[in-house]
Design a protein around this motif. Structure first.
Motif, PDB file in Angstrom:
ATOM      1  N   GLN A   1      84.826  67.129  28.084  1.00  4.44           N
ATOM      2  CA  GLN A   1      83.958  66.343  28.960  1.00  4.44           C
ATOM      3  C   GLN A   1      84.763  65.323  29.757  1.00  4.44           C
ATOM      4  N   GLY A   2      85.867  65.783  30.320  1.00  2.00           N
ATOM      5  CA  GLY A   2      86.688  64.979  31.207  1.00  2.00           C
ATOM      6  C   GLY A   2      87.687  64.068  30.516  1.00  2.00           C
ATOM      7  N   LYS A   3      87.709  64.043  29.176  1.00  2.00           N
ATOM      8  CA  LYS A   3      88.634  63.175  28.435  1.00  2.00           C
ATOM      9  C   LYS A   3      89.687  64.018  27.731  1.00  2.00           C
ATOM     10  N   ARG A   4      90.919  63.550  27.769  1.00  2.00           N
ATOM     11  CA  ARG A   4      92.052  64.249  27.159  1.00  2.00           C
ATOM     12  C   ARG A   4      91.894  64.334  25.649  1.00  2.00           C
ATOM     13  N   VAL A   5      92.182  65.521  25.091  1.00  2.00           N
ATOM     14  CA  VAL A   5      92.077  65.761  23.656  1.00  2.00           C
ATOM     15  C   VAL A   5      93.438  66.220  23.134  1.00  2.00           C
ATOM     16  N   SER A   6      93.868  65.623  22.042  1.00  4.67           N
ATOM     17  CA  SER A   6      95.080  66.045  21.340  1.00  4.67           C
ATOM     18  C   SER A   6      94.799  65.888  19.853  1.00  4.67           C
ATOM     19  N   TYR A   7      94.726  67.019  19.143  1.00  6.48           N
ATOM     20  CA  TYR A   7      94.304  67.008  17.748  1.00  6.48           C
ATOM     21  C   TYR A   7      95.223  67.915  16.943  1.00  6.48           C
ATOM     22  N   GLU A   8      95.573  67.473  15.752  1.00 13.77           N
ATOM     23  CA  GLU A   8      96.369  68.288  14.832  1.00 13.77           C
ATOM     24  C   GLU A   8      95.865  68.040  13.422  1.00 13.77           C
ATOM     25  N   ARG A   9      95.683  69.122  12.666  1.00 16.70           N
ATOM     26  CA  ARG A   9      95.230  68.983  11.283  1.00 16.70           C
ATOM     27  C   ARG A   9      95.860  70.093  10.449  1.00 16.70           C
ATOM     28  N   THR A  10      96.312  69.716   9.260  1.00 17.76           N
ATOM     29  CA  THR A  10      96.897  70.680   8.335  1.00 17.76           C
ATOM     30  C   THR A  10      95.914  70.932   7.201  1.00 17.76           C
ATOM     31  N   PHE A  11      95.670  72.203   6.919  1.00 12.51           N
ATOM     32  CA  PHE A  11      94.774  72.625   5.849  1.00 12.51           C
ATOM     33  C   PHE A  11      95.608  73.223   4.721  1.00 12.51           C
ATOM     34  N   GLY A  12      95.088  73.202   3.501  1.00 12.39           N
ATOM     35  CA  GLY A  12      95.814  73.721   2.345  1.00 12.39           C
ATOM     36  C   GLY A  12      96.116  75.204   2.421  1.00 12.39           C
TER      37      GLY A  12
ATOM     38  N   VAL B   1      98.370  75.606   6.574  1.00 11.97           N
ATOM     39  CA  VAL B   1      98.045  76.131   7.890  1.00 11.97           C
ATOM     40  C   VAL B   1      97.735  74.941   8.786  1.00 11.97           C
ATOM     41  N   VAL B   2      98.367  74.896   9.940  1.00 14.53           N
ATOM     42  CA  VAL B   2      98.143  73.784  10.858  1.00 14.53           C
ATOM     43  C   VAL B   2      97.383  74.294  12.083  1.00 14.53           C
ATOM     44  N   VAL B   3      96.418  73.481  12.531  1.00 13.01           N
ATOM     45  CA  VAL B   3      95.637  73.783  13.728  1.00 13.01           C
ATOM     46  C   VAL B   3      95.890  72.674  14.743  1.00 13.01           C
ATOM     47  N   THR B   4      96.125  73.063  15.983  1.00 12.80           N
ATOM     48  CA  THR B   4      96.238  72.070  17.048  1.00 12.80           C
ATOM     49  C   THR B   4      95.207  72.382  18.121  1.00 12.80           C
ATOM     50  N   VAL B   5      94.726  71.347  18.759  1.00 16.21           N
ATOM     51  CA  VAL B   5      93.783  71.479  19.871  1.00 16.21           C
ATOM     52  C   VAL B   5      94.291  70.561  20.976  1.00 16.21           C
ATOM     53  N   GLN B   6      94.504  71.140  22.142  1.00 15.22           N
ATOM     54  CA  GLN B   6      94.960  70.387  23.316  1.00 15.22           C
ATOM     55  C   GLN B   6      94.043  70.729  24.479  1.00 15.22           C
ATOM     56  N   GLY B   7      93.782  69.774  25.330  1.00 18.69           N
ATOM     57  CA  GLY B   7      92.982  70.051  26.518  1.00 18.69           C
ATOM     58  C   GLY B   7      92.126  68.879  26.930  1.00 18.69           C
TER      59      GLY B   7
ATOM     60  N   PRO C   1      84.930  68.725  33.049  1.00 18.57           N
ATOM     61  CA  PRO C   1      85.592  69.878  32.442  1.00 18.57           C
ATOM     62  C   PRO C   1      85.690  69.752  30.928  1.00 18.57           C
ATOM     63  N   SER C   2      85.517  70.880  30.264  1.00 20.21           N
ATOM     64  CA  SER C   2      85.701  70.985  28.821  1.00 20.21           C
ATOM     65  C   SER C   2      86.449  72.275  28.568  1.00 20.21           C
ATOM     66  N   ALA C   3      87.765  72.189  28.551  1.00 22.26           N
ATOM     67  CA  ALA C   3      88.621  73.356  28.364  1.00 22.26           C
ATOM     68  C   ALA C   3      89.688  73.015  27.334  1.00 22.26           C
ATOM     69  N   LEU C   4      89.740  73.809  26.269  1.00 18.96           N
ATOM     70  CA  LEU C   4      90.643  73.529  25.165  1.00 18.96           C
ATOM     71  C   LEU C   4      91.505  74.743  24.846  1.00 18.96           C
ATOM     72  N   VAL C   5      92.692  74.497  24.338  1.00 14.71           N
ATOM     73  CA  VAL C   5      93.566  75.531  23.798  1.00 14.71           C
ATOM     74  C   VAL C   5      93.742  75.212  22.324  1.00 14.71           C
ATOM     75  N   LEU C   6      93.348  76.147  21.470  1.00 16.92           N
ATOM     76  CA  LEU C   6      93.454  75.976  20.029  1.00 16.92           C
ATOM     77  C   LEU C   6      94.549  76.893  19.508  1.00 16.92           C
ATOM     78  N   THR C   7      95.423  76.374  18.655  1.00 18.85           N
ATOM     79  CA  THR C   7      96.488  77.191  18.073  1.00 18.85           C
ATOM     80  C   THR C   7      96.459  77.044  16.564  1.00 18.85           C
ATOM     81  N   THR C   8      96.986  78.045  15.896  1.00 18.64           N
ATOM     82  CA  THR C   8      97.121  77.998  14.447  1.00 18.64           C
ATOM     83  C   THR C   8      98.449  78.618  14.049  1.00 18.64           C
TER      84      THR C   8
END
Length: 143
Positions: free
Chosen positions: A117-128, A108-114, A39-46
């Motif tokens: 390819q079968g591995k858990r993803v948790s990402y957060e990044r702040t842009f100017g 602006v902050v972006v988060t990615v959760q999900g 599975p490759s399913a992500l939720v992206l927020t901003t």
């Protein structure tokens, strides 16, 4: 002895009949699994703010990349291709060099959760600012 064997057979058949059916039991013999892809399913927020905890959420999209690109992301096909090219590493996404942004600081902050390819993803990044966010990738962060 014959009664014991008969009762054992009856109980065995009853248990087999009453047991809940699983997906494998419902499939036709020799049928292939429904998916060969991890599975490759992500939720992206901003949102605006310096961190996800302090940000005011503005938008969320879904991105499914296996077996085909789908979801509410406006450029799902391109975003999946870009992620595949980066091996699923969000911090390795290449920015667009043709964009010039102001130096106005409006974080602006972006988060990615999900799952990628079968591995858990948790990402957060702040842009100017929003321009810098959209220039950070060709399509993944453009939503």
């Amino acid at each position: 002895m014959r009664n014991t064997a008969r009762w054992a057979a009856i109980l065995g058949l009853t248990a087999a009949t009453c047991a809940p059916l699983t997906g494998a039991a419902l499939a036709a013999p020799g049928a292939a699994p429904s998916s060969l892809y991890a599975p490759s399913a992500l939720v992206l927020t901003t949102g605006h703010g310096e961190t996800a905890a302090a940000a005011t959420p503005e938008r969320a999209v879904t991105l499914n990349c296996a077996p085909t690109a789908s979801g509410t992301h406006p450029a799902a096909i391109d975003a999946c291709a870009e992620l595949r090219g980066a091996g699923g590493d969000l911090s390795a996404l290449r920015g667009r060099g043709d964009v010039q942004c102001t130096k106005l600081y409006d974080p602006v902050v972006v988060t990615v959760q999900g799952v990628w390819q079968g591995k858990r993803v948790s990402y957060e990044r702040t842009f100017g600012n929003s321009c810098v966010k959209e220039a950070a990738s060709s399509s993944v962060f453009t939503f």
